[in-house]
Design an enzyme around this catalytic site. Structure first.
Site, mmCIF file in Angstrom:
data_model
loop_
_atom_site.group_PDB
_atom_site.id
_atom_site.type_symbol
_atom_site.label_atom_id
_atom_site.label_comp_id
_atom_site.label_asym_id
_atom_site.label_seq_id
_atom_site.Cartn_x
_atom_site.Cartn_y
_atom_site.Cartn_z
ATOM 1 N N LYS A 83 0.827 -1.197 0.000
ATOM 2 C CA LYS A 83 0.000 0.000 0.000
ATOM 3 C C LYS A 83 0.868 1.257 0.000
ATOM 4 C CE LYS A 83 -3.833 1.885 2.815
ATOM 5 N NZ LYS A 83 -4.701 1.576 3.977
ATOM 6 N N SER A 158 -9.247 2.590 3.234
ATOM 7 C CA SER A 158 -8.216 3.248 2.449
ATOM 8 C C SER A 158 -7.322 2.278 1.674
ATOM 9 C CB SER A 158 -7.333 4.104 3.371
ATOM 10 O OG SER A 158 -6.673 3.313 4.338
ATOM 11 N N SER A 182 -10.142 0.062 7.162
ATOM 12 C CA SER A 182 -9.537 0.240 5.845
ATOM 13 C C SER A 182 -9.094 -1.038 5.150
ATOM 14 C CB SER A 182 -8.350 1.198 5.938
ATOM 15 O OG SER A 182 -8.792 2.501 6.210
#
Length: 474
Positions: A83, A158, A182
């Site tokens: 990520k 996210s 997330s």
């Protein structure tokens, strides 16, 4: 016809060890798919073909020179993207923000080190919203992350890019992180399995602080076994970490082969956020999961709402304060997105006593509720109150309305970041229109093993990995 990307991460690793699959060809396959298809789903911010192929060639040499393939690293040759909130040395790291579009990682996060030591190949950095703050992934550095089941809708956030990559066959598995849902939110929106581990299970070192203990790294995968395998690789404390999760007996992967036994499972669809409306498809998924759990022999018990709505402002206080932790040069503040600026202004306006009072109020609430939850092996909720949201549903609003919509969309996830309990998204339901709807199971602190055993039992009873969106076959 079986494609390379049809293999799970566990199957891929086994094929690499046996010499059946070349790590170099495997890496080229995923890079080719990502280069061709990424614009359709917004999975990656940055691809790293040179680094990936270098690591793949090193993996190939290890396989060739191995006396005993069983002793090779568990993820040797398996592509695992990271990520874009996590640092990889020498690789671009935007944090989902135009204010950091030119930033390059100067160290490896601990979770990156552990993935590398396990032999994985770094394909690139997956898309994330600015500083990971919202529950959707629309920023100024990459296309929006879209669920491949309906590309007019968001992949969530996210870890939206990570979920879009796995669900589209642009990576076999992915690393994500979860500070308020997330991992679980995008796993639900993309029809995947995701684990938010217990607080302190995976180190945030060496750069990111774990002051409030809300956020943790974790896996996003198609199967429970792949998630357990990644969790085994990622787990472990680092000197200086504030929190440490209880030790686990055996490996997490071993729990996929252990029957969970008859469990006592609490369930609640009442949200602690005022004004939440539960969509009929979400209600159906929740009811079907409850019936399935009972059919599998578990006791399912209704419980009232466990978390008082008075806690919501305290969580908001912490969230706004966390928005200030990412440094931004004064002359670049103006290019931050409106929601980010609004949250940072709230955070900077919060004094030390108010911040401490919010943290204390949340801890006090946990001391009241957690003893009640101890009588249950797991707690069932919907993961989200609504199906995957359309692109722009949040992002097109003024900051305050944007934030309110996010709260009504994700009313069940954040509390388990506050409590530090492990929680998973299980993709058991698809609507008549083909949209995935996840259910969430939370466990006792340190209870990932039970959740993994239960999730594996659910997966066996109602398999989901065979479901693939159209882009999968592109």
């Amino acid at each position: 016809m079986t494609h390379t990307h049809d293999l799970t991460a566990e199957q891929t690793a086994a094929a690499v060890r046996s010499g059946e699959v070349s790590p170099v060809e495997l890496t080229r396959h995923y890079l080719d798919r990502a280069e061709r298809l990424n614009d359709r789903v917004g999975a990656y911010v940055t691809l790293t073909p040179e680094l990936a192929l270098e690591q793949a060639r090193a993996a190939e040499k290890l396989v060739t020179g191995a006396d005993d393939p069983a002793e090779l690293p568990p993820l040797l040759g398996v592509p695992v993207p990271v990520k874009d909130l996590n640092m990889v040395s020498g690789v671009r790291m935007t944090l989902g923000s135009a204010a950091h579009a030119d930033l390059t990682g100067f160290a490896d996060d601990t979770v990156v080190v552990r993935l590398r030591e396990a032999g994985s190949v770094h394909l690139g950095k997956t898309n994330t919203p600015e500083f990971g703050l919202p529950c959707y992934t629309e920023n100024d550095v990459a296309p929006p992350a879209r669920t491949p089941w309906d590309t007019s809708r968001s992949a969530g956030g996210s870890s939206g890019g990570a979920a879009a990559a796995v669900a589209s066959g642009l990576a076999p598995v992915a690393q994500g992180s979860d500070g308020g849902g997330s991992i679980r939110i995008p796993a639900s929106a993309c029809g995947l399995f995701g684990i938010k581990p217990s607080r302190g299970r995976i180190s945030h070192g060496p750069i990111v602080p774990d002051l409030f203990g809300l956020s943790t790294n974790g896996p996003i995968t198609r199967t429970v076994r792949d998630a357990a395998l990644l969790l085994d690789v990622m787990s472990g404390p680092r000197p200086g970490d504030i929190y440490r999760a209880p030790d686990v007996e055996g490996t997490f992967l071993s729990y996929t082969e252990r029957p969970p036994g008859r469990l006592r499972i609490a369930r609640s669809i009442e949200a602690g956020v005022p004004g939440v409306v539960i969509h009929p498809d979400v209600q159906a998924a929740y009811d079907e999961a409850s019936v399935l759990l009972e059919e599998l022999g578990h006791e399912v018990v209704d419980v009232p709402v466990l978390w008082n709505a008075d806690l919501v402002p305290h969580f908001e206080t912490l969230w706004a304060a966390m928005a200030t932790l990412t440094p931004v040069a004064p002359d670049r503040e103006e290019i931050l997105q409106p929601l980010t600026r609004w949250l940072r202004e709230r955070g900077h306006a919060t004094g030390g006593p108010a911040l401490m009072q919010a943290h204390a109020a949340l801890q006090s609430a946990m001391r009241t509720v957690l003893p009640v939850l101890e009588q249950y092996d797991a707690i069932l909720h919907p993961t989200l109150a609504q199906p995957p949201a359309p692109i722009g549903y949040f992002h097109g609003q003024e900051p305050q309305e944007n934030f309110e919509r996010q709260k009504l969309y994700t009313p069940f996830t954040s509390v388990y970041n506050v409590s530090g309990q492990p929680a998973v998204n299980v993709p058991l339901h698809w609507t008549d229109e083909g949209l995935p709807i996840g259910i969430m199971l939370a466990g006792r602190p340190g209870g990932e093993g039970t959740l993994i055993s239960l999730s594996a039992q659910l997966e066996e009873a109602r398999p989901w990995a065979h479901r693939k969106p159209e882009i999968w076959h592109a």
